[in-house]
Structure formats: C-alpha cells, structure tokens
Design a protein around this motif. Structure first.
Motif, PDB file in Angstrom:
ATOM      1  N   PHE A  60       8.635  60.293  80.052  1.00 22.33           N
ATOM      2  CA  PHE A  60       9.701  59.324  79.769  1.00 22.33           C
ATOM      3  C   PHE A  60       9.740  59.093  78.256  1.00 22.33           C
ATOM      4  N   GLY A  61      10.818  59.528  77.589  1.00 26.49           N
ATOM      5  CA  GLY A  61      10.902  59.394  76.123  1.00 26.49           C
ATOM      6  C   GLY A  61      10.079  60.485  75.478  1.00 26.49           C
ATOM      7  N   CYS A  62      10.398  61.732  75.854  1.00 28.09           N
ATOM      8  CA  CYS A  62       9.523  62.868  75.491  1.00 28.09           C
ATOM      9  C   CYS A  62       9.560  63.217  74.012  1.00 28.09           C
ATOM     10  N   GLY A  63      10.583  62.724  73.260  1.00 27.66           N
ATOM     11  CA  GLY A  63      10.678  63.100  71.849  1.00 27.66           C
ATOM     12  C   GLY A  63      10.751  64.610  71.718  1.00 27.66           C
ATOM     13  N   PRO A  64      10.118  65.180  70.672  1.00 28.15           N
ATOM     14  CA  PRO A  64      10.175  66.641  70.483  1.00 28.15           C
ATOM     15  C   PRO A  64       9.121  67.372  71.331  1.00 28.15           C
ATOM     16  N   ALA A  87      19.983  62.857  71.799  1.00 29.01           N
ATOM     17  CA  ALA A  87      20.388  64.262  71.885  1.00 29.01           C
ATOM     18  C   ALA A  87      19.740  65.102  70.782  1.00 29.01           C
ATOM     19  N   GLN A  88      19.538  64.484  69.616  1.00 29.00           N
ATOM     20  CA  GLN A  88      18.949  65.223  68.487  1.00 29.00           C
ATOM     21  C   GLN A  88      17.474  65.566  68.801  1.00 29.00           C
ATOM     22  N   MET A  89      16.752  64.615  69.379  1.00 30.33           N
ATOM     23  CA  MET A  89      15.356  64.871  69.785  1.00 30.33           C
ATOM     24  C   MET A  89      15.309  65.958  70.854  1.00 30.33           C
ATOM     25  N   LEU A  90      16.244  65.849  71.820  1.00 32.03           N
ATOM     26  CA  LEU A  90      16.236  66.825  72.923  1.00 32.03           C
ATOM     27  C   LEU A  90      16.516  68.231  72.421  1.00 32.03           C
TER      28      LEU A  90
END
Ligand SMILES: C[S@@+](CC[C@H](N)C(=O)[O-])C[C@H]1O[C@@H](n2cnc3c(N)ncnc32)[C@H](O)[C@@H]1O
Length: 232
Positions: A60-64, A87-90
């Motif tokens: 949950f909230g995996c970041g990069p 979306a940028q992190m994903l």
C-alpha cells in the motif's frame, strides 16, 4: 489534508508526494535511501520470511517499488501487487519492476479484490495521510487480506529514544502526520477498528514496524486452543 505543494497538473489527485514536492519525485529513492535503506531491507526480509510459497503480497503506497523490488529478487515465487496514488511514482516502479501488478489508487480504496492477499506491507506512507484516510487504509487491509493474513506497517510512531524524539520533532515540522503518530495515533486507529497491532522493531528510535492481524480470532474459542497448546 490539503497538498499545497507545487503540482503542474491541476487534475492530479490531492496527496502529499513521496519526497514532499512533486518535482523531487524522480529523486525520492536517492534522497530517502540514507535514512530508509535499512528499513526497506528489513521490511523485505519480514515478507520473505513470512510469505508461504506462491503467496500474494500487496504494498500500500509502494512508491518506486523500494520494498517490492527486494522481495522480487529474493522470492520470485511470490505474486506482487503495488498500489500508489501517484502516477509519476507508478511510472518509475513499472520501469523497475515490470513483473509486478502496479495499480493507481488510494490506500483508502485499493483496486484489489476481497480476501485475495496473503501479506500487506506499507512503509512510510501513513504519515502522509489524513486521519480518515489512515482509517480507510486499515479497513481496506482488512477487506483484501485472507482470514489469516498479516499486515506489516512501518512508519513514524512513538519515539523510543531521545534521538528518536528529536527526529520526530524535526520531521513533524514539515509533515503533521509524523507528530500525530508520535503520540499514538496508529494504535488509536487500530483499536477503533478492533485490529490487533504489535510493535516489532524500531529504527532510528522513531520508525517502528508493526505486525497487524486484521482478522480477529474466532470468538468463543480459547486462543491457547487455536495455537495448538489446548490440544494435549
Ligand atoms: C514516503 S513515500 C513511501 C514509498 C515506499 N513505500 C517506500 O517506503 O519507499 C509515500 C508514498 O505514498 C504515496 N501516497 C501518498 N498518499 C497516498 C494515498 N492516499 N494512497 C496511496 N498512496 C499514497 C505517495 O505517492 C508515495 O509514493
């Protein structure tokens, strides 16, 4: 919580970015690694030690994909799902971990089926969230986990050392979630949801990994019986 940090896209969802400002998102991992590299490693170790062969793990909230990448390297048998609102992190996590299912969504409304996950992890996300979204995230963890599933939640919590209290004071100036969690907010919210939360280890005197069982044990059956001690 409003996000007053510069964001060029007015249609983007309202959230606090990983490195506090959107323009720093591509540098998040580099900037956070000196403080969080050991936390990511320890979280990945917890998952690898606990997950059964072929289990499904959701971040949950995996970041990069800081934690998921290390899990993937050690346990290629696991099915990995990452959820993040940014979306940028994903986009970064998709480049770094193409084999995982990476989904855009809030931790308070994760696009994952009921009772389909064995282990949920979340590191350094809750202090970014308003209180009602944290509550929603606990409910979502309960919804998506299988009955005996585990939730490893690691974030700023009540400081255990003087240097930890100093760090909480420092980070609390920038992110209000740090200050509220330092006075026991995670425990309060978990109790309000009848969720059992146990601190397991602490890093830097203020970042604590909690082991959470979101499914209460069956009522009416003594816990010693369930754990096997009642069978003699
Ligand atoms: C400090 S970063 C942590 C990233 C990763 N878990 C780690 O430990 O490196 C916080 C992450 O939470 C994400 N986030 C913030 N609010 C969110 C929300 N409501 N739902 C899902 N993700 C969120 C941010 O986009 C960011 O990737």
């Amino acid at each position: 919580m409003r996000n007053d940090h510069a964001c060029s896209d007015p249609t983007a969802p309202d959230f606090l970015p990983g490195a506090h400002f959107h323009f720093l998102t591509p540098l998040y991992e580099l900037l956070a690694w000196p403080m969080l590299g050991g936390v990511w490693r320890a979280m990945a170790d917890d998952v690898c030690r606990t997950a059964q062969p072929g289990a499904t793990v959701a971040d949950f909230g995996c970041g990069p994909a800081t934690v998921l990448r290390q899990v993937a390297a050690e346990r290629p048998d696991l099915e990995l799902v990452g959820v993040d609102i940014d979306a940028q992190m994903l986009a970064i996590s998709r480049r770094r971990l193409p084999g995982a299912r990476l989904l855009q969504g809030s931790v308070a409304a994760v696009p994952i089926e009921d009772a389909s996950i064995d282990v949920v992890v979340s590191s350094l996300v809750f202090h970014h969230l308003p209180r009602d979204v944290k509550q929603g995230a606990f409910r979502e963890a309960r919804r998506v986990l299988k009955p005996e599933g585990l939730f490893f939640l690691c974030d700023f919590s009540m400081p255990t050392t003087r240097s930890g209290a100093w760090l909480v004071g420092l980070f609390g100036r920038f992110e209000s979630g740090v200050a509220s969690q330092a006075t026991g907010e995670l425990q309060e919210l978990a109790e309000a949801e009848s969720i059992s939360i146990t601190p397991r280890w602490t890093c830097w005197g203020c970042i604590t990994q909690h082991e959470i069982r979101v499914q209460p044990l069956r009522t009416g059956v003594p816990s010693s019986f369930i754990s096997g001690q009642g069978l003699v």
